[in-house]
Design an enzyme around this catalytic site. Sequence first.
Site, short mmCIF file in Angstrom:
data_model
loop_
_atom_site.label_atom_id
_atom_site.label_comp_id
_atom_site.label_asym_id
_atom_site.label_seq_id
_atom_site.Cartn_x
_atom_site.Cartn_y
_atom_site.Cartn_z
N HIS A 12 0.84 -1.21 0.00
CA HIS A 12 0.00 0.00 0.00
C HIS A 12 0.88 1.27 0.00
O HIS A 12 0.59 2.23 0.71
CB HIS A 12 -0.99 -0.01 1.17
CG HIS A 12 -0.37 -0.07 2.55
ND1 HIS A 12 -0.98 -0.72 3.60
CD2 HIS A 12 0.77 0.47 3.06
CE1 HIS A 12 -0.24 -0.59 4.69
NE2 HIS A 12 0.82 0.13 4.39
N HIS A 59 -1.11 5.18 9.69
CA HIS A 59 0.20 5.82 9.69
C HIS A 59 0.14 7.12 10.49
O HIS A 59 0.35 8.20 9.97
CB HIS A 59 0.67 6.07 8.26
CG HIS A 59 0.80 4.82 7.44
ND1 HIS A 59 -0.29 4.20 6.86
CD2 HIS A 59 1.88 4.07 7.13
CE1 HIS A 59 0.12 3.10 6.22
NE2 HIS A 59 1.43 3.01 6.36
N HIS A 197 11.08 -3.24 2.83
CA HIS A 197 11.47 -1.83 2.74
C HIS A 197 11.92 -1.31 4.10
O HIS A 197 11.47 -1.79 5.13
CB HIS A 197 10.36 -0.96 2.15
CG HIS A 197 9.08 -0.88 2.93
ND1 HIS A 197 8.30 -1.96 3.24
CD2 HIS A 197 8.42 0.20 3.43
CE1 HIS A 197 7.22 -1.57 3.89
NE2 HIS A 197 7.28 -0.25 4.03
N GLU A 244 5.30 -5.19 8.37
CA GLU A 244 3.92 -5.04 7.89
C GLU A 244 3.37 -6.35 7.32
O GLU A 244 2.15 -6.54 7.26
CB GLU A 244 3.84 -3.95 6.83
CG GLU A 244 4.05 -2.55 7.37
CD GLU A 244 3.98 -1.48 6.28
OE1 GLU A 244 4.04 -0.29 6.64
OE2 GLU A 244 3.86 -1.84 5.08
#
Length: 290
Positions: A12, A59, A197, A244
Amino acid sequence: MARITASVYTSHVPAIGAALDQGKAGDDYWQPLFRGYDYSKHWLAEQKPDVVFLVYNDHATAFSLDLIPTFALGTAARYAPADEGYGARPVPEVLGHPELAAHIAQSVIQDDFDLTLVNKMDVDHGLTVPLSLMCGQQDPKQGAWPFKVIPFAVNVVQYPAPSGRRCFQLGQAIRRAVESFDEDLNVQIWGTGGMSHQLQGPRAGLINREWDNAWLDQLIADPVACSQVPHIDYVREAGSEGIELVMWLIARGAMADVAGGPKPVVKHRFYHVPASNTAVGHLILENLRD
């Protein structure tokens, strides 16, 4: 009764939403990524889910560092796209399914999982980018998303994050909850975030193709073993934000084979780097129909 017919897994990345909103999807940089979702959009249109149970992480938009629930279930009738500091994305508001959400809350909490119930919140790119990838760009003035959405936010921002094993078990509890709902609904469960990431520190920009694809192999073929991967492996191999991926295990735990049913059909698999500074993974698993 309601039934979970499929699970969808996708990154996402916020830059994906920005590329769509700014009309850059056809640019040389972005075109290969968006082509990977062409099949997915056609598949979704044919499947016509009534409800998507969408697992994502907030977030620091709906929840600040003052209050961080481990598992937060959205029970509202509608959710506005959040302003993440540069204006809200130009996408439709998200319509919820309060009745099914309340039933899931009752069932899952009685199944010994502690949930935070959220009756009002805005939803950020963690939820709206997967919707755009799977549904295509939607004009907020022309209508709504083609199905109801139950947002389910997981804390993978502030440690300690929930274990992969706990997320996998939670997915099983969600499947039981959905299947005990007495309305005939086609429900999909989506796990979002990842893949490898890292956004800060000496390893910023880390992408690990080999590990990502091996993890996808295991998620498909041996989800129980995949759920046992310790947090340190995610951090070491997939970067600080690679954690995640535990959210994908919630979706995988809700599939029929985990409860003794047949293995799901792999309808689509896609992997691409880079998208901004992130590896993008995407997978669709479909339960066999009765």
